[in-house]
Design a protein around this motif. Structure first.
Motif, PDB file in Angstrom:
ATOM      1  N   ASP A 141       0.068  -2.322  -4.776  1.00 44.06           N
ATOM      2  CA  ASP A 141      -1.232  -2.877  -5.160  1.00 44.06           C
ATOM      3  C   ASP A 141      -2.331  -1.830  -5.094  1.00 44.06           C
ATOM      4  N   ALA A 142      -2.152  -0.853  -4.223  1.00 48.64           N
ATOM      5  CA  ALA A 142      -3.194   0.167  -4.053  1.00 48.64           C
ATOM      6  C   ALA A 142      -2.571   1.455  -3.545  1.00 48.64           C
ATOM      7  N   VAL A 143      -3.271   2.549  -3.832  1.00 49.51           N
ATOM      8  CA  VAL A 143      -2.864   3.890  -3.399  1.00 49.51           C
ATOM      9  C   VAL A 143      -4.049   4.525  -2.675  1.00 49.51           C
ATOM     10  N   VAL A 144      -3.770   5.200  -1.558  1.00 49.31           N
ATOM     11  CA  VAL A 144      -4.778   6.013  -0.882  1.00 49.31           C
ATOM     12  C   VAL A 144      -4.282   7.443  -0.860  1.00 49.31           C
ATOM     13  N   ASP A 145      -5.107   8.352  -1.370  1.00 51.98           N
ATOM     14  CA  ASP A 145      -4.709   9.758  -1.473  1.00 51.98           C
ATOM     15  C   ASP A 145      -5.789  10.636  -0.860  1.00 51.98           C
ATOM     16  N   VAL A 148       3.643  -1.147   3.907  1.00 53.41           N
ATOM     17  CA  VAL A 148       3.102   0.205   3.804  1.00 53.41           C
ATOM     18  C   VAL A 148       4.217   1.212   3.564  1.00 53.41           C
ATOM     19  N   THR A 149       4.017   2.033   2.545  1.00 54.00           N
ATOM     20  CA  THR A 149       4.917   3.153   2.265  1.00 54.00           C
ATOM     21  C   THR A 149       4.126   4.441   2.365  1.00 54.00           C
ATOM     22  N   CYS A 150       4.628   5.403   3.129  1.00 51.82           N
ATOM     23  CA  CYS A 150       3.995   6.709   3.279  1.00 51.82           C
ATOM     24  C   CYS A 150       4.852   7.752   2.567  1.00 51.82           C
ATOM     25  N   ALA A 151       4.328   8.291   1.488  1.00 47.60           N
ATOM     26  CA  ALA A 151       5.039   9.327   0.747  1.00 47.60           C
ATOM     27  C   ALA A 151       4.546  10.678   1.227  1.00 47.60           C
ATOM     28  N   CYS A 152       5.387  11.399   1.939  1.00 47.10           N
ATOM     29  CA  CYS A 152       4.988  12.673   2.536  1.00 47.10           C
ATOM     30  C   CYS A 152       6.239  13.430   2.947  1.00 47.10           C
ATOM     31  N   ARG A 153       6.022  14.678   3.343  1.00 47.55           N
ATOM     32  CA  ARG A 153       7.163  15.491   3.744  1.00 47.55           C
ATOM     33  C   ARG A 153       7.803  14.977   5.026  1.00 47.55           C
ATOM     34  N   GLY A 154       7.003  14.395   5.902  1.00 52.83           N
ATOM     35  CA  GLY A 154       7.576  13.820   7.107  1.00 52.83           C
ATOM     36  C   GLY A 154       7.728  14.793   8.238  1.00 52.83           C
ATOM     37  N   SER A 155       6.898  15.858   8.253  1.00 55.94           N
ATOM     38  CA  SER A 155       6.952  16.798   9.371  1.00 55.94           C
ATOM     39  C   SER A 155       6.466  16.150  10.654  1.00 55.94           C
ATOM     40  N   SER A 156       5.666  15.089  10.539  1.00 51.10           N
ATOM     41  CA  SER A 156       5.266  14.249  11.664  1.00 51.10           C
ATOM     42  C   SER A 156       5.663  12.822  11.335  1.00 51.10           C
ATOM     43  N   PRO A 157       5.929  11.991  12.340  1.00 54.17           N
ATOM     44  CA  PRO A 157       6.399  10.635  12.056  1.00 54.17           C
ATOM     45  C   PRO A 157       5.310   9.749  11.451  1.00 54.17           C
ATOM     46  N   VAL A 158       5.720   8.836  10.593  1.00 54.14           N
ATOM     47  CA  VAL A 158       4.796   7.833  10.071  1.00 54.14           C
ATOM     48  C   VAL A 158       4.701   6.712  11.102  1.00 54.14           C
ATOM     49  N   PRO A 159       3.693   5.845  11.001  1.00 52.67           N
ATOM     50  CA  PRO A 159       3.553   4.761  11.992  1.00 52.67           C
ATOM     51  C   PRO A 159       4.751   3.824  11.993  1.00 52.67           C
ATOM     52  N   ASP A 160       5.055   3.280  13.156  1.00 49.42           N
ATOM     53  CA  ASP A 160       6.097   2.263  13.244  1.00 49.42           C
ATOM     54  C   ASP A 160       5.719   1.090  12.346  1.00 49.42           C
ATOM     55  N   GLY A 161       6.680   0.641  11.585  1.00 52.65           N
ATOM     56  CA  GLY A 161       6.422  -0.472  10.671  1.00 52.65           C
ATOM     57  C   GLY A 161       6.163  -0.024   9.253  1.00 52.65           C
ATOM     58  N   ALA A 162       5.919   1.273   9.049  1.00 59.14           N
ATOM     59  CA  ALA A 162       5.732   1.819   7.704  1.00 59.14           C
ATOM     60  C   ALA A 162       7.043   2.433   7.223  1.00 59.14           C
ATOM     61  N   THR A 163       7.238   2.449   5.920  1.00 60.19           N
ATOM     62  CA  THR A 163       8.412   3.073   5.310  1.00 60.19           C
ATOM     63  C   THR A 163       8.086   4.503   4.928  1.00 60.19           C
ATOM     64  N   HIS A 164       8.949   5.428   5.315  1.00 59.92           N
ATOM     65  CA  HIS A 164       8.742   6.834   4.956  1.00 59.92           C
ATOM     66  C   HIS A 164       9.520   7.144   3.684  1.00 59.92           C
ATOM     67  N   LEU A 220       0.833  -1.207   0.000  1.00 58.38           N
ATOM     68  CA  LEU A 220       0.000   0.000   0.000  1.00 58.38           C
ATOM     69  C   LEU A 220       0.862   1.248   0.000  1.00 58.38           C
ATOM     70  N   LEU A 221       0.532   2.176  -0.891  1.00 57.51           N
ATOM     71  CA  LEU A 221       1.146   3.497  -0.894  1.00 57.51           C
ATOM     72  C   LEU A 221       0.133   4.486  -0.333  1.00 57.51           C
ATOM     73  N   VAL A 222       0.491   5.132   0.753  1.00 55.70           N
ATOM     74  CA  VAL A 222      -0.341   6.180   1.334  1.00 55.70           C
ATOM     75  C   VAL A 222       0.318   7.514   1.027  1.00 55.70           C
ATOM     76  N   LEU A 223      -0.401   8.360   0.301  1.00 56.94           N
ATOM     77  CA  LEU A 223       0.121   9.700   0.025  1.00 56.94           C
ATOM     78  C   LEU A 223      -0.271  10.579   1.200  1.00 56.94           C
ATOM     79  N   GLY A 224       0.593  10.603   2.185  1.00 56.55           N
ATOM     80  CA  GLY A 224       0.322  11.195   3.496  1.00 56.55           C
ATOM     81  C   GLY A 224       0.757  10.179   4.539  1.00 56.55           C
ATOM     82  N   GLY A 225      -0.086   9.964   5.524  1.00 52.23           N
ATOM     83  CA  GLY A 225       0.200   8.927   6.506  1.00 52.23           C
ATOM     84  C   GLY A 225       0.636   9.425   7.859  1.00 52.23           C
TER      85      GLY A 225
END
Length: 326
Positions: free
Chosen positions: A62-66, A27-43, A3-8
């Motif tokens: 497989d899927a994107v959430v935006d 899980v991959t979170c594509a974002c600026r990273g001003s706040s941490p992504v969940p443990d276990g997700a890739t930033h 899963l790609l989360v645009l944010g997270g």
């Protein structure tokens, strides 16, 4: 599932990412990273106003959430990652008639990025443009149009005003009529349904809303959810909407407002959309009382106790005045 989360990192996208990690997804979170992504997700660091990083261009999901609102951000992402199943989180503000619960017509799209601080009314039109970009630019997509999202982590303090207020007891200013229809959806339920839709590759457009409740019933549920924290007896005093407007009380949200109150009938449709199509595809809704219990103690924004007392006193004076009551 990949899963790609645009944010997270905030509210809904954070809940989506966290629950996906809890399901064992990659899980991959594509974002600026001003706040941490969940443990276990890739930033994957990405400012969406800039070119996409190599990791995004070469990644496979497989899927994107935006959850974006700026058309340029959605357009840029779709150009790069169009093949996975897309779930785009829009809003019921895309509808042109707030007095109707119908899913049409939509407002005219605004395809350029607009600063909402300068033009807040551009929010819905920009979301329409984003929907169109996703619908035409991806191979498979689902459009999710939430109403009022509530629950843990909501920084707006709209819903959590009520658990806070009812936990203090006393005379409570209740706005409008107890029969005014309202809807809220817990962020955790919405996130879980979005993930189910990613897995099932659900397509189409859905209103993501809670059950239809009278405001009186909703407040009773909130009261039940915070009953352990009540400091004294409470009593609802229902104050007419026209009187609240005369008193300068703000509706819906923000400092000085009575949250969840909307002038009627011009906003009848905004809080009366049907949840049934979403329920038919697996959306599960928890009781409002549970949400109230879980948000007690969080940020609460609304009318101050002092101002509430002033408005209640003015209302009682109005009701007791023979001249005002004919």
């Amino acid at each position: 599932m990949r899963l790609l989360v645009l944010g997270g990192t905030k509210f809904l996208s954070l809940s989506v990412a966290q629950q996906a990690v809890d399901r064992g997804w990659e899980v991959t979170c594509a974002c600026r990273g001003s706040s941490p992504v969940p443990d276990g997700a890739t930033h994957l660091p990405w400012d969406r106003s800039t070119d996409a990083p190599i990791g995004l261009q070469e990644g496979t999901w497989d899927a994107v959430v935006d959850v974006a609102r700026l058309p340029s951000h959605v357009r840029r992402a779709v150009e790069i990652v169009a093949r996975p199943h897309w779930v785009f989180v829009s809003t019921i503000n895309v509808y042109a008639d707030n007095g109707s619960s119908a899913m049409e017509p939509l407002v005219e799209p605004v395809s350029d990025d607009v600063d909402l601080a300068e033009d807040p009314d551009a929010y819905g039109p920009m979301k329409v443009a984003c929907e169109e970009i996703v619908a035409t630019g991806t191979t498979s997509s689902m459009i999710v149009r939430p109403g009022l999202i509530v629950g843990p982590g909501d920084g707006s303090g709209r819903f959590s005003y009520w658990p806070d207020r009812l936990s203090r007891g006393g005379e409570v200013l209740a706005p409008g009529s107890p029969d005014d229809v309202v809807q809220v959806i817990d962020v955790r339920d919405l996130a879980a349904w979005i993930l189910d839709a990613c897995e099932a590759r659900t397509t189409g457009a859905f209103d993501a809303v809670g059950q239809l409740l009278g405001l009186g019933d909703l407040l009773d549920e909130v009261a039940a959810g915070v009953s352990d924290g009540v400091s004294g007896r409470r009593a609802f005093t229902w104050v007419d909407s026209d009187f609240l407007t005369e008193q300068g009380v703000e509706p819906w949200a923000g400092d000085g407002s009575v949250p969840l109150w909307l002038p009627r009938p011009e906003y009848d449709g905004m809080m009366s959309h049907s949840p049934q199509p979403a329920l038919d595809t697996g959306l599960r809704l928890r009781p409002v009382a549970e949400t109230a219990h879980d948000t007690l103690g969080e940020t609460a924004v609304g009318i101050s106790p002092e101002r509430e007392a002033e408005v209640l006193a003015a209302w009682h004076t109005r009701q007791a005045s023979p001249a005002e009551n004919g």
